[in-house]
Design a protein around this motif. Structure first.
Motif, PDB file in Angstrom:
ATOM      1  N   GLY A 105     -47.253   0.649 -21.148  1.00 39.63           N
ATOM      2  CA  GLY A 105     -47.177  -0.762 -21.512  1.00 39.63           C
ATOM      3  C   GLY A 105     -45.744  -1.185 -21.787  1.00 39.63           C
ATOM      4  O   GLY A 105     -45.294  -2.259 -21.341  1.00 39.63           O
ATOM      5  N   GLN A 108     -43.823  -1.364 -18.417  1.00 44.20           N
ATOM      6  CA  GLN A 108     -44.104  -2.537 -17.599  1.00 44.20           C
ATOM      7  C   GLN A 108     -43.434  -3.790 -18.180  1.00 44.20           C
ATOM      8  O   GLN A 108     -42.935  -4.650 -17.444  1.00 44.20           O
ATOM      9  CB  GLN A 108     -45.615  -2.778 -17.473  1.00 44.20           C
ATOM     10  N   MET A 410     -52.571   0.871 -15.020  1.00 42.99           N
ATOM     11  CA  MET A 410     -52.616   0.379 -16.397  1.00 42.99           C
ATOM     12  C   MET A 410     -54.013   0.538 -16.996  1.00 42.99           C
ATOM     13  O   MET A 410     -54.174   1.037 -18.117  1.00 42.99           O
ATOM     14  CB  MET A 410     -52.193  -1.096 -16.442  1.00 42.99           C
TER      15      MET A 410
END
Length: 489
Positions: A105, A108, A410
């Motif tokens: 996370g 990204q 993800m």
């Protein structure tokens, strides 16, 4: 009744009271011993008076078997829960702060910032640094999992040694009971010791105890293997010196029969050994497989392609994330054991080893033929945007890893966390339930065969009164005999 008969009755009563007092005192002194079963003296009428014929040990075979079964079930569940907690903490950290999903996370987010301002070299460095952290998490997670499996192997080895020692002690107690029953000796203490050993053995492996002539006992595991019959059967295990993702652990064998591992969060394992094997060969390996699939998804998401045809699958090569099999790509949809431990940052984009983060923006990590921004345009962001989109694009995952077969990287990373936490919650809930069942069966067994200190004290008071009455009778007979002798003289 003659005076002689009265005197014999009083003497018999004193003897019996002394025996009973000894038994009650032994009960009181062992009131806190969970392996002690209450004793009672059996008295029968004789002519004249009464006599103690034997000492009876209170037993309840049904409750004892229920308690052993509950004890095995709880030990298996508790071992699994503790192992999962340790494994989760070692791999994902406190509150999953060190998990691959958390690092992914952050990565990204850094990538999106860089794609919005591709001319900013600091954002480029930050993105690569986030990628380095993600790779460290995957590498460290792999090391932690394999270290956990190695440690679990050592614990299994120690547990097997302890179990063999318990079986040798059981053999001695069982032989004492058989020999004592053959000669009519009191074997209550040996039976207490054997029952205590049975409880300890049940903590390692689920057993059924079969009673035979002269109190002899045979032990069989829930898998049907003979654990004890006349002599202890050997439990064997060969530990492995060090584990990697491709290592298969050895089986525990009881009399040559492999011990079955437990399955599920609410585990089917009864006893520590089955739960340990489950942790080593199922829980830990599943977590490893999911990390490996995340690593494969990352390599795939950042793969470089022919700039003239970005959608072509032929000729793809690892970009930001690479591995020891480069320039080839990992096989799509197929688990590669240990890949999470071998994934690394492409040196061409890593400034700590002489690379440049701008290669991530422009392409070319796989070679000059993969450069997508040959003019070095500072505002070029096509690749960065595509990489971020790839992280959210569904791909095929190996269903054997246990976190789904089609999802984005993800989503897959969060699925991996969710499935582990769901299993851990199941294990925690089941541990509470099995602990409650074990406690209830233990209490029921104690109520049935244990010592009630109030009852024993009441019994002791009655025996004291009986002793006083017998002593008074002897004194009275003595006075009567003295009076008779005086009258004769």
């Amino acid at each position: 009744m003659s005076l002689t008969t009265a005197l014999n009755i009083a003497q018999s009563a004193l003897f019996n009271t002394t025996r009973q007092t000894t038994v009650v005192s032994q009960n009181i002194s062992n009131s806190g011993n969970p392996d002690y079963a209450r004793r009672s003296a059996t008295i029968v009428s004789t002519a004249p008076g009464a006599t103690v014929v034997n000492i009876q040990r209170t037993t309840d075979d049904v409750l004892f078997r229920s308690n052993m079964k509950a004890l095995s079930s709880y030990e298996g569940q508790n071992t699994l829960l503790n192992g999962m907690q340790n494994l989760g903490l070692a791999v994902n950290g406190v509150d999953n702060a060190d998990s691959a999903a958390s690092a992914l996370g952050d990565f990204q987010q850094a990538l999106n910032l860089y794609s919005a301002t591709p001319s900013n070299t600091s954002l480029g460095e930050n993105t690569v640094e986030s990628a380095r952290q993600l790779v460290r998490n995957l590498n460290d997670g792999t090391n932690a999992i394999q270290s956990f499996r190695t440690d679990m192997d050592n614990q299994i080895s120690q547990a097997v040694a302890d179990l063999n020692n318990l079986l040798n002690s059981f053999d001695q107690a069982n032989r004492t009971i058989v020999a004592g029953n053959q000669t009519g000796a009191d074997v209550s203490d040996a039976e207490d010791q054997r029952d205590g050993l049975l409880k300890q053995i049940s903590q390692y492996v689920s057993i059924s105890a079969i009673k035979r002539d002269n109190g002899d006992m045979m032990l069989v595991t829930s898998d049907g293997a003979t654990l004890y019959e006349t002599v202890p059967r050997t439990v064997t295990f060969d530990p492995v010196a060090g584990y990697d993702a491709t290592t298969t652990g050895n089986a525990i064998k009881v009399d040559g029969v492999p011990l079955s591992a437990g399955t599920g969060g609410n585990t089917s394992a009864s006893g520590r050994l089955a739960a340990m094997v489950q942790l080593r060969d199922s829980t830990a390996t599943t977590m490893q497989s999911q990390l490996d699939e995340i690593a494969r998804g990352l390599i795939n998401a950042f793969a470089e392609t022919d700039p003239s045809d970005p959608t072509a699958t032929a000729g793809k090569t690892p970009g930001l994330f690479t591995w020891d099999g480069a320039p080839a790509m990992p096989t799509d949809g197929t688990l590669d054991p240990g890949l999470a431990g071998r994934i690394k940052i492409n040196p061409a984009m890593d400034s700590t080893v002489g690379g440049n983060a701008s290669v991530l923006r422009d392409g070319g990590g796989g070679g000059a033929g993969y450069v997508a921004n040959p003019d070095g345009n500072a505002s070029f962001s096509d690749l960065l945007i595509r990489y971020s989109q790839n992280l959210d694009k569904p791909i095929a995952f190996d269903p054997a890893a246990g976190a789904g077969s089609n999802a984005s990287v993800m989503t897959y990373s969060t699925n991996a966390i969710s499935s582990f936490e769901a299993a851990r919650k199941d294990a925690s809930d089941a541990a509470d339930n099995k602990n409650a069942l074990m406690t209830r069966t233990q209490q029921a067994l104690s109520n049935s065969t244990g010592v009630n200190i109030d009852e024993e004290m009441s019994m002791m008071l009655d025996l004291e009164h009986s002793y006083q009455a017998s002593a008074r009778m002897i004194s009275t007979v003595d006075n009567m005999l003295s009076a008779l002798m005086n009258a004769i003289h």
